[in-house]
Write a protein that holds these residues in place. Sequence first.
Motif, PDB file in Angstrom:
ATOM      1  N   VAL A  25     -12.774  22.865  28.734  1.00  0.00           N
ATOM      2  CA  VAL A  25     -12.397  21.998  27.624  1.00  0.00           C
ATOM      3  C   VAL A  25     -10.982  21.487  27.865  1.00  0.00           C
ATOM      4  O   VAL A  25     -10.221  22.069  28.638  1.00  0.00           O
ATOM      5  CB  VAL A  25     -12.457  22.729  26.259  1.00  0.00           C
ATOM      6  CG1 VAL A  25     -13.862  23.193  25.955  1.00  0.00           C
ATOM      7  CG2 VAL A  25     -11.483  23.876  26.196  1.00  0.00           C
ATOM      8  N   ARG A  26     -10.649  20.400  27.223  1.00  0.00           N
ATOM      9  CA  ARG A  26      -9.283  19.872  27.252  1.00  0.00           C
ATOM     10  C   ARG A  26      -8.724  19.943  25.845  1.00  0.00           C
ATOM     11  O   ARG A  26      -9.352  19.477  24.894  1.00  0.00           O
ATOM     12  CB  ARG A  26      -9.267  18.412  27.716  1.00  0.00           C
ATOM     13  CG  ARG A  26      -9.592  18.236  29.161  1.00  0.00           C
ATOM     14  CD  ARG A  26      -8.371  18.625  30.012  1.00  0.00           C
ATOM     15  NE  ARG A  26      -8.737  18.882  31.381  1.00  0.00           N
ATOM     16  CZ  ARG A  26      -9.007  17.961  32.284  1.00  0.00           C
ATOM     17  NH1 ARG A  26      -8.951  16.704  31.971  1.00  0.00           N
ATOM     18  NH2 ARG A  26      -9.328  18.306  33.495  1.00  0.00           N
ATOM     19  N   LEU A  27      -7.566  20.529  25.742  1.00  0.00           N
ATOM     20  CA  LEU A  27      -6.864  20.639  24.465  1.00  0.00           C
ATOM     21  C   LEU A  27      -5.593  19.816  24.531  1.00  0.00           C
ATOM     22  O   LEU A  27      -5.005  19.661  25.598  1.00  0.00           O
ATOM     23  CB  LEU A  27      -6.504  22.099  24.171  1.00  0.00           C
ATOM     24  CG  LEU A  27      -7.668  23.085  24.109  1.00  0.00           C
ATOM     25  CD1 LEU A  27      -7.147  24.510  24.031  1.00  0.00           C
ATOM     26  CD2 LEU A  27      -8.566  22.783  22.932  1.00  0.00           C
ATOM     27  N   VAL A  28      -5.167  19.286  23.400  1.00  0.00           N
ATOM     28  CA  VAL A  28      -3.873  18.612  23.303  1.00  0.00           C
ATOM     29  C   VAL A  28      -3.082  19.282  22.184  1.00  0.00           C
ATOM     30  O   VAL A  28      -3.651  19.768  21.210  1.00  0.00           O
ATOM     31  CB  VAL A  28      -4.005  17.091  23.042  1.00  0.00           C
ATOM     32  CG1 VAL A  28      -4.600  16.388  24.227  1.00  0.00           C
ATOM     33  CG2 VAL A  28      -4.820  16.823  21.810  1.00  0.00           C
ATOM     34  N   LEU A  29      -1.785  19.323  22.364  1.00  0.00           N
ATOM     35  CA  LEU A  29      -0.907  19.926  21.351  1.00  0.00           C
ATOM     36  C   LEU A  29      -0.297  18.809  20.516  1.00  0.00           C
ATOM     37  O   LEU A  29       0.836  18.395  20.731  1.00  0.00           O
ATOM     38  CB  LEU A  29       0.194  20.751  22.023  1.00  0.00           C
ATOM     39  CG  LEU A  29      -0.287  21.942  22.838  1.00  0.00           C
ATOM     40  CD1 LEU A  29       0.874  22.600  23.573  1.00  0.00           C
ATOM     41  CD2 LEU A  29      -0.982  22.943  21.946  1.00  0.00           C
ATOM     42  N   ASP A  30      -1.064  18.301  19.555  1.00  0.00           N
ATOM     43  CA  ASP A  30      -0.553  17.226  18.714  1.00  0.00           C
ATOM     44  C   ASP A  30      -0.817  17.464  17.229  1.00  0.00           C
ATOM     45  O   ASP A  30      -0.687  16.565  16.416  1.00  0.00           O
ATOM     46  CB  ASP A  30      -1.139  15.881  19.145  1.00  0.00           C
ATOM     47  CG  ASP A  30      -2.637  15.793  18.921  1.00  0.00           C
ATOM     48  OD1 ASP A  30      -3.254  16.801  18.528  1.00  0.00           O
ATOM     49  OD2 ASP A  30      -3.192  14.707  19.143  1.00  0.00           O
ATOM     50  N   GLY A  31      -1.190  18.692  16.892  1.00  0.00           N
ATOM     51  CA  GLY A  31      -1.451  19.025  15.493  1.00  0.00           C
ATOM     52  C   GLY A  31      -0.164  19.378  14.770  1.00  0.00           C
ATOM     53  O   GLY A  31       0.938  19.201  15.297  1.00  0.00           O
ATOM     54  N   PRO A  32      -0.279  19.870  13.557  1.00  0.00           N
ATOM     55  CA  PRO A  32       0.914  20.284  12.809  1.00  0.00           C
ATOM     56  C   PRO A  32       1.610  21.448  13.506  1.00  0.00           C
ATOM     57  O   PRO A  32       0.986  22.193  14.259  1.00  0.00           O
ATOM     58  CB  PRO A  32       0.355  20.697  11.453  1.00  0.00           C
ATOM     59  CG  PRO A  32      -1.097  20.935  11.665  1.00  0.00           C
ATOM     60  CD  PRO A  32      -1.512  20.109  12.834  1.00  0.00           C
ATOM     61  N   LEU A  33       2.895  21.584  13.264  1.00  0.00           N
ATOM     62  CA  LEU A  33       3.650  22.679  13.878  1.00  0.00           C
ATOM     63  C   LEU A  33       3.063  24.020  13.475  1.00  0.00           C
ATOM     64  O   LEU A  33       2.775  24.262  12.319  1.00  0.00           O
ATOM     65  CB  LEU A  33       5.114  22.614  13.478  1.00  0.00           C
ATOM     66  CG  LEU A  33       5.949  21.548  14.173  1.00  0.00           C
ATOM     67  CD1 LEU A  33       7.385  21.606  13.700  1.00  0.00           C
ATOM     68  CD2 LEU A  33       5.892  21.709  15.680  1.00  0.00           C
ATOM     69  N   GLY A  35       4.453  27.450  14.306  1.00  0.00           N
ATOM     70  CA  GLY A  35       5.518  28.210  14.941  1.00  0.00           C
ATOM     71  C   GLY A  35       6.387  27.262  15.739  1.00  0.00           C
ATOM     72  O   GLY A  35       6.893  26.279  15.230  1.00  0.00           O
ATOM     73  N   VAL A  36       6.516  27.514  17.034  1.00  0.00           N
ATOM     74  CA  VAL A  36       7.356  26.693  17.902  1.00  0.00           C
ATOM     75  C   VAL A  36       6.601  25.463  18.422  1.00  0.00           C
ATOM     76  O   VAL A  36       7.179  24.398  18.607  1.00  0.00           O
ATOM     77  CB  VAL A  36       7.857  27.537  19.097  1.00  0.00           C
ATOM     78  CG1 VAL A  36       8.693  26.702  20.035  1.00  0.00           C
ATOM     79  CG2 VAL A  36       8.654  28.737  18.596  1.00  0.00           C
ATOM     80  N   LEU A  37       5.307  25.604  18.675  1.00  0.00           N
ATOM     81  CA  LEU A  37       4.505  24.523  19.245  1.00  0.00           C
ATOM     82  C   LEU A  37       3.605  23.883  18.200  1.00  0.00           C
ATOM     83  O   LEU A  37       3.331  24.462  17.153  1.00  0.00           O
ATOM     84  CB  LEU A  37       3.623  25.053  20.379  1.00  0.00           C
ATOM     85  CG  LEU A  37       4.330  25.605  21.600  1.00  0.00           C
ATOM     86  CD1 LEU A  37       3.324  26.226  22.548  1.00  0.00           C
ATOM     87  CD2 LEU A  37       5.103  24.505  22.294  1.00  0.00           C
ATOM     88  N   ALA A  38       3.126  22.700  18.537  1.00  0.00           N
ATOM     89  CA  ALA A  38       2.138  22.047  17.687  1.00  0.00           C
ATOM     90  C   ALA A  38       0.794  22.765  17.864  1.00  0.00           C
ATOM     91  O   ALA A  38       0.514  23.337  18.915  1.00  0.00           O
ATOM     92  CB  ALA A  38       2.007  20.581  18.077  1.00  0.00           C
ATOM     93  N   ALA A  39      -0.031  22.713  16.830  1.00  0.00           N
ATOM     94  CA  ALA A  39      -1.351  23.336  16.898  1.00  0.00           C
ATOM     95  C   ALA A  39      -2.236  22.582  17.881  1.00  0.00           C
ATOM     96  O   ALA A  39      -2.182  21.358  17.952  1.00  0.00           O
ATOM     97  CB  ALA A  39      -1.986  23.346  15.511  1.00  0.00           C
TER      98      ALA A  39
END
Length: 120
Positions: A25-33, A35-39
Amino acid sequence: MLLSDLLDAPVRDSDGRALGYVVDVRLVLDGPLDGVLAAPRLHGLLVSPRTGTSFLGYERTDENSPALLARWLRHRHRGTFLVLWSDVVRPDHAPGPRDDEQAVTLRGGYHRWDPALPRP
């Protein structure tokens, strides 16, 4: 849905024709924060027409060592494509040769994208 529900699942087009198996699968980190990273958000599925085994990271354009293993895996996964999550109609139960088979169904007119990860 768990990632393990998708991995190695058969993939079918809207007419029920077999296209291959989900190998990654491919995930992107562009969701709401979170912690430190985007969901993370599920961006798409890698579908291999020949096997349900993983690329082991060799779909990355700059991974080529050990050379023999890289060549073998690329040959084994030739024809692999990325399909966007928005092209998935049913990620769960779809008509298949066996009634109990879990399958991923794609919408009509889906697009096959290059599975290689772009260089940063």
